[in-house]
Design an enzyme around this catalytic site. Structure first.
Site, PDB file in Angstrom:
ATOM      1  N   SER A 236      80.294  12.946  75.027  1.00  0.00           N
ATOM      2  CA  SER A 236      79.294  12.161  75.760  1.00  0.00           C
ATOM      3  C   SER A 236      77.888  12.600  75.342  1.00  0.00           C
ATOM      4  CB  SER A 236      79.452  12.361  77.274  1.00  0.00           C
ATOM      5  OG  SER A 236      80.713  11.948  77.720  1.00  0.00           O
TER       6      SER A 236
ATOM      7  N   ALA B 250      81.585   7.196  77.112  1.00  0.00           N
ATOM      8  CA  ALA B 250      80.872   8.426  77.468  1.00  0.00           C
ATOM      9  C   ALA B 250      80.610   8.403  78.972  1.00  0.00           C
ATOM     10  CB  ALA B 250      79.562   8.493  76.700  1.00  0.00           C
ATOM     11  N   LYS B 251      80.602   9.585  79.573  1.00  0.00           N
ATOM     12  CA  LYS B 251      80.381   9.669  81.023  1.00  0.00           C
ATOM     13  C   LYS B 251      78.892   9.936  81.234  1.00  0.00           C
ATOM     14  CE  LYS B 251      82.849  11.622  84.981  1.00  0.00           C
ATOM     15  NZ  LYS B 251      83.063  10.411  85.752  1.00  0.00           N
ATOM     16  N   VAL B 252      78.162   8.830  81.274  1.00  0.00           N
ATOM     17  CA  VAL B 252      76.695   8.883  81.288  1.00  0.00           C
ATOM     18  C   VAL B 252      76.192   8.640  82.717  1.00  0.00           C
ATOM     19  CG1 VAL B 252      74.597   7.787  80.367  1.00  0.00           C
ATOM     20  CG2 VAL B 252      76.646   7.997  78.933  1.00  0.00           C
TER      21      VAL B 252
ATOM     22  N   TYR C 136      76.547   4.888  86.197  1.00  0.00           N
ATOM     23  CA  TYR C 136      77.061   4.879  87.572  1.00  0.00           C
ATOM     24  C   TYR C 136      76.239   3.995  88.516  1.00  0.00           C
ATOM     25  CZ  TYR C 136      80.887   7.526  86.052  1.00  0.00           C
ATOM     26  OH  TYR C 136      82.044   7.847  85.396  1.00  0.00           O
TER      27      TYR C 136
END
Ligand code: PMP
Length: 296
Positions: free
Chosen positions: A64, A152-154, A158
């Site tokens: 990420s 990717a955990k951006v 969220y």
């Protein structure tokens, strides 16, 4: 809820009291949402505390960071070791761990050299609770994978999740199910989605979703237990005919779904493959593979 006067966090190489740690108001992450994070769980096992799939989570964090042009100098091994220390310092066993890589002072839209690494943890029950969920198809789609790095955990991704969950709750549902930009089912705001029909599990392929570590674990457990899994695109209408359905995620674990758009699934949860997999998942996460705070 997340910390008390004794709680310690790891921030940029130091162990600090959570109540005393500070951040810069001109952080690029705070203004524009470029930062990356993880959600990890540790479990108490007979042989001590074990972080479930720590390596996979930290490899995803490294991925990420890389695609978002964020310089993360810690190795996967260093992050794993620091996380065991975090749990030890805070006397945590069954915990939720939140690593966050955020950026320093910079109001431009260019990559920022100054990167901060925060590791914190707290006790957290199952994110979606234990009751069977009433889910609605969201009017919000997941972000287009041509517009961002969806795997990717951006941090900024969220906002989409918050909109979807808020809409669902405002309409009296427990959670949302988001479609991709082609109208196929993608995932929940913070979890992947599976449905079951005639003994076969279905989940969408990678491409429009976060590649969930729990999703992968469930696919592997299903294969071990002899339940066929098909990765293919499907619409909400196909899900309406399902025998059962569930969400998977580190925070949610395996969360059963009772209805989608008020349409009830054919089987009782206890009679589904999902129920067996939920039990298998609990066994898997509490496996004895680590010695007390020591990696093997
Ligand atoms: N999709 C989204 C959007 C998520 O936020 C999460 C939680 N990280 C998941 C899926 C599930 O991923 P994992 O199983 O790795 O926790």
């Amino acid at each position: 809820m997340y910390y008390n006067q004794k709680t310690e966090v790891f921030l940029d190489g130091e162990w600090l009291k959570a109540s005393e740690a500070t951040t810069n108001l001109y952080s690029q992450t705070l203004h524009y949402g470029n930062g990356v994070f993880e959600g990890i769980r540790s479990y108490k096992t007979e042989d001590g505390v074990r972080i479930f799939k720590a390596r996979e989570h930290y490899e995803r964090l490294k991925y990420s960071a890389e695609v978002m042009h964020i310089d993360l100098s810690y190795s996967v091994e260093e992050l794993e070791t620091l996380t065991y220390e975090l749990l030890e310092r805070n006397n945590l066993e069954d915990a939720y761990i939140r690593p966050l890589v955020y950026l320093g002072e910079n109001m431009s839209l260019e990559p920022v050299q100054n990167t901060h690494v925060l590791l914190c943890a707290w006790e957290w029950g199952r994110y979606l609770g234990d009751k069977q969920l009433r889910v609605m198809t969201s009017s919000y789609q997941r972000p287009n994978p041509m517009a961002t790095h969806i795997q990717a955990k951006v941090v900024g991704h969220y906002t989409n999740s918050i909109l979807a969950t808020t809409e669902a709750k405002q309409k009296g549902f427990d959670e949302a199910l988001l479609l991709d930009s082609n109208g196929y089912v993608a995932e929940g705001p913070g979890a992947n989605f599976f449905f079951e029909k005639d003994g076969v599990l279905h989940t969408c392929p990678l491409g429009n979703i976060l590649s969930g570590i729990t999703r992968q674990t469930i696919i592997e457990l299903a294969e071990e237990l002899g339940f066929p899994v098909v990765e293919k695109f499907f619409t909400p209408e196909e899900v309406y005919e399902a025998d059962g359905a569930f969400f998977t995620g580190t925070a949610a674990e395996v969360a059963s779904i009772q209805t989608l758009d008020n349409k009830k699934f054919n089987l009782e949860w206890e009679d589904t493959i999902g129920y067996d997999l939920a039990k298998a998942y609990q066994n898997e996460v509490s496996k004895r593979q680590y010695k007390n705070f020591e990696l093997v």
